[in-house]
Design a protein around this motif. Structure first.
Motif, PDB file in Angstrom:
ATOM      1  N   ARG A   7       6.222  -4.510   6.772  1.00 38.01           N
ATOM      2  CA  ARG A   7       5.290  -4.107   5.720  1.00 38.01           C
ATOM      3  C   ARG A   7       5.609  -2.704   5.224  1.00 38.01           C
ATOM      4  O   ARG A   7       5.588  -2.438   4.016  1.00 38.01           O
ATOM      5  CB  ARG A   7       3.855  -4.171   6.250  1.00 38.01           C
ATOM      6  CG  ARG A   7       2.788  -3.806   5.204  1.00 38.01           C
ATOM      7  CD  ARG A   7       1.396  -3.929   5.798  1.00 38.01           C
ATOM      8  NE  ARG A   7       1.264  -3.049   6.963  1.00 38.01           N
ATOM      9  CZ  ARG A   7       0.207  -3.057   7.785  1.00 38.01           C
ATOM     10  NH1 ARG A   7      -0.764  -3.929   7.591  1.00 38.01           N
ATOM     11  NH2 ARG A   7       0.157  -2.225   8.797  1.00 38.01           N
ATOM     12  N   ARG A   8       5.923  -1.784   6.152  1.00 36.93           N
ATOM     13  CA  ARG A   8       6.245  -0.408   5.761  1.00 36.93           C
ATOM     14  C   ARG A   8       7.526  -0.360   4.921  1.00 36.93           C
ATOM     15  O   ARG A   8       7.631   0.385   3.941  1.00 36.93           O
ATOM     16  CB  ARG A   8       6.403   0.462   7.001  1.00 36.93           C
ATOM     17  CG  ARG A   8       6.857   1.900   6.709  1.00 36.93           C
ATOM     18  CD  ARG A   8       5.851   2.628   5.815  1.00 36.93           C
ATOM     19  NE  ARG A   8       6.349   3.908   5.362  1.00 36.93           N
ATOM     20  CZ  ARG A   8       5.773   5.069   5.681  1.00 36.93           C
ATOM     21  NH1 ARG A   8       4.707   5.098   6.451  1.00 36.93           N
ATOM     22  NH2 ARG A   8       6.264   6.202   5.213  1.00 36.93           N
ATOM     23  N   ARG A  11       6.659  -1.408   1.463  1.00 39.00           N
ATOM     24  CA  ARG A  11       5.873  -0.383   0.786  1.00 39.00           C
ATOM     25  C   ARG A  11       6.768   0.764   0.323  1.00 39.00           C
ATOM     26  O   ARG A  11       6.547   1.361  -0.733  1.00 39.00           O
ATOM     27  CB  ARG A  11       4.795   0.142   1.720  1.00 39.00           C
ATOM     28  CG  ARG A  11       3.748   0.967   0.960  1.00 39.00           C
ATOM     29  CD  ARG A  11       2.726   1.637   1.856  1.00 39.00           C
ATOM     30  NE  ARG A  11       2.587   1.059   3.184  1.00 39.00           N
ATOM     31  CZ  ARG A  11       1.897   1.645   4.158  1.00 39.00           C
ATOM     32  NH1 ARG A  11       1.307   2.798   3.944  1.00 39.00           N
ATOM     33  NH2 ARG A  11       1.803   1.075   5.338  1.00 39.00           N
ATOM     34  N   ASP A  12       7.815   1.071   1.108  1.00 37.12           N
ATOM     35  CA  ASP A  12       8.742   2.143   0.718  1.00 37.12           C
ATOM     36  C   ASP A  12       9.806   1.630  -0.252  1.00 37.12           C
ATOM     37  O   ASP A  12      10.747   2.365  -0.577  1.00 37.12           O
ATOM     38  CB  ASP A  12       9.426   2.727   1.957  1.00 37.12           C
ATOM     39  CG  ASP A  12       8.485   3.570   2.786  1.00 37.12           C
ATOM     40  OD1 ASP A  12       7.353   3.819   2.336  1.00 37.12           O
ATOM     41  OD2 ASP A  12       8.862   3.980   3.911  1.00 37.12           O
TER      42      ASP A  12
END
Length: 567
Positions: A7-8, A11-12
């Motif tokens: 998920r991170r 998002r990045d």
């Protein structure tokens, strides 16, 4: 629904949703951490993943390049866990262990390490590619350390070696714990070296400040390795897994077997016994080579007259043949050689043994089991209800077994068995002392073979021994039936082809046929000395004379003849 590191990364904007979902699925299928999958595929750079993970989960980043391999803690975490979870132990502080990971969300790995070490586990973040290299270097270093401590390992002869542990492919947790490459290879190599050297037994022995491995070669124990004492439990566990024993039980003795296939046509069995000692479990492996039972009677070392007496007794339809001698004197090989001669399609042969040492096709072999009431006597009774021609009883231990064996020999069966006595005459008196009537002993026993095994001189390096004639006379060479000018005594030297001047063993035998004169002495209640005198008068060589004749023939040394026969 994406979570954690994936998920991170989305998002990045390092990954799209589709890329992240596919990457998570692929890493789970391959059972590797997500960072390793992304790096190996070239999807992302290790640094990008590590920075994102550190920021997302607040996990400190670690520069593996600044660490020295010698500073990493060894032995805290099982090497299988390190490989399985792709983690690396970095240092220990108090009851807390710090490990390098590439994915701090893999809580299962941290929990398993905590459970196995008993230490609280803290994660430190490392770049996936650097972590992989560090893990490989750490495992290789540890393997080399163990290998060096075990005396070095040469894998050339281990190629194609197949050890049957009796387990299926699924295995169990205990067997996985001890399936460590250096330990496995060391144990396999010890077993293979023992076979190559002609050893009969292997001893794994733990002591307070030492651990040693010894082979019994040609009847003499010799030390071959000194592994570190901290490997004692792992070596014992490996041997117990191979022998299908209870790996968790260390308080009582256990028995097991190992089957090792060393080629497509040859397999060796090991009979294994563990014994709890003061500083760990001593494990002894008895090497059972089926080929030893098929040597043929000519290879055993019988004199011509002795061989003929044995062959004549085997040709009889009934009677009792007894083989006697201490443990390790070759009684089993003598009996199996006789059984091989008798093993034809026309005969029904049954054996009761404790335990069955060598499997012989065409012979019905029974393992005695005292715990369930299957004794020698019970098995022998059952044999007599199954129309036998030949019966072999591993050992006559009590009056009941002796009486049933005598009855079988009197009713048209050929019976072979062993006793533990020092000479042939003593065997007859031992039976009478057990309570067997003298008449039954005199009329049933056909021959008695007492035997020892002497080390055979190496033909490559043996040399003549300068022994004065008066010494030879004192030793008894005047009674061997060979003129002094027709024999020469040799002594061991030692070369690269042998062990201390000896290579292999030769049998020394006392073969006594029950003659009418010996039968008369038995019936009159005579003792072993009277029987021995009658046997000598009938021309049967004693063990001592047989050993001296082997020395005169250049097969063994006078020292060895004295070792096995002199009181």
């Amino acid at each position: 629904m994406l979570s954690g590191l994936a998920r991170r990364l989305v998002r990045d904007q390092l990954l799209t949703d589709e890329q992240a979902i596919a990457a998570v699925a692929a890493s789970q299928k391959a059972k590797i951490p997500l960072p390793f999958h992304l790096v190996s595929n070239g999807t992302l750079k290790p640094r990008e993943i590590a920075v994102a993970a550190s920021d997302e989960f607040g996990t400190p980043m670690l520069d593996l390049a600044s660490l020295s391999k010698s500073s990493l803690p060894e032995g805290l975490v099982d090497t299988k866990l390190i490989s399985k979870h792709n983690i690396l132990p970095i240092f220990k502080r108090g009851n807390r262990l710090y490990v390098a990971v590439s994915d701090p969300t893999d809580l299962h790995a941290l929990d398993e390490i905590k459970f196995n070490t008993g230490l609280n586990t803290e994660a430190l973040l490392a770049e996936a590619d650097k972590l992989q290299k560090a893990i490989e270097a750490f495992l290789n270093a540890e393997e080399e350390t163990i290998g060096d401590a075990l005396g070095g390992l040469d894998d050339e002869d281990l190629d194609g070696l197949d050890v049957d542990t009796g387990t299926d492919d699924r295995g169990d947790d205990d067997s996985k714990d001890v399936d460590e490459a250096p330990i496995v290879r060391f144990v396999n190599k010890v077993l293979l070296d023992a076979i190559k050297s002609g050893a009969s037994d292997i001893h794994f022995e733990p002591y307070e400040k030492a651990y040693r491995v010894r082979f019994r070669q040609d009847g003499i124990l010799k030390e071959v390795a000194r592994p570190p004492t901290n490997l004692a439990i792992r070596l014992a566990a490996r041997l117990k897994v191979m022998s299908q024993m209870d790996i968790s039980e260390r308080r009582i003795p256990q028995d097991g077997r190992i089957k090792m296939k060393i080629s497509k046509t040859r397999a060796i069995d090991f009979r294994v016994n563990t014994l709890p000692t003061l500083f760990g479990e001593k494990i002894v492996l008895r090497i059972l080579d089926p080929s030893s039972a098929k040597l043929g009677i000519d290879a055993l070392g019988y004199e011509d007259t002795q061989k003929q007496i044995y062959m004549d007794a085997l040709a009889q339809p009934q009677g009792m043949i007894l083989v006697t001698g201490p443990t390790g004197s070759g009684k089993t090989v003598s009996l199996y050689t006789g059984l091989n001669i008798l093993n034809t399609v026309e005969r029904n042969i049954s054996t009761a043994e404790d335990p069955v040492e060598i499997n012989l096709e065409g012979i019905n072999q029974v393992n005695v089991n005292q715990k369930v009431g299957l004794t020698f006597a019970t098995a022998l009774r059952s044999f007599l209800r199954q129309d036998p021609d030949v019966v072999m009883v591993g050992e006559i231990r009590d009056l009941e077994t002796a009486e049933i064996g005598i009855k079988a020999a009197q009713t048209g069966h050929l019976v072979l068995s062993t006793l533990h006595t020092n000479s042939a005459p003593e065997t007859l008196t031992r039976l009478m002392n057990m309570g067997v009537p003298a008449f039954n002993v005199a009329t049933t026993v056909s021959i008695i073979i007492a035997q020892r095994l002497a080390r055979r001189l190496c033909t490559n390096c043996k040399k003549p021994a300068e022994i004065p004639d008066n010494i030879l006379k004192e030793e008894g060479f005047d009674d061997i039936g060979i003129p002094r000018n027709e024999f020469e005594i040799f002594q061991p030297v030692g070369c690269e082809m042998c062990s201390d001047g000896y290579k292999g063993r030769v049998g020394v035998y006392e073969v006594v046929q029950i003659t009418p004169e010996i039968s008369r002495i038995i019936m009159e209640g005579g003792n072993a000395i009277q029987i021995a005198d009658a046997a000598k008068a009938a021309g049967f060589n004693s063990l001592r004379i047989s050993a001296l004749r082997k020395a005169a023939q250049g097969l063994t040394s006078l020292e060895e003849a004295n070792r096995v026969t002199k009181d």
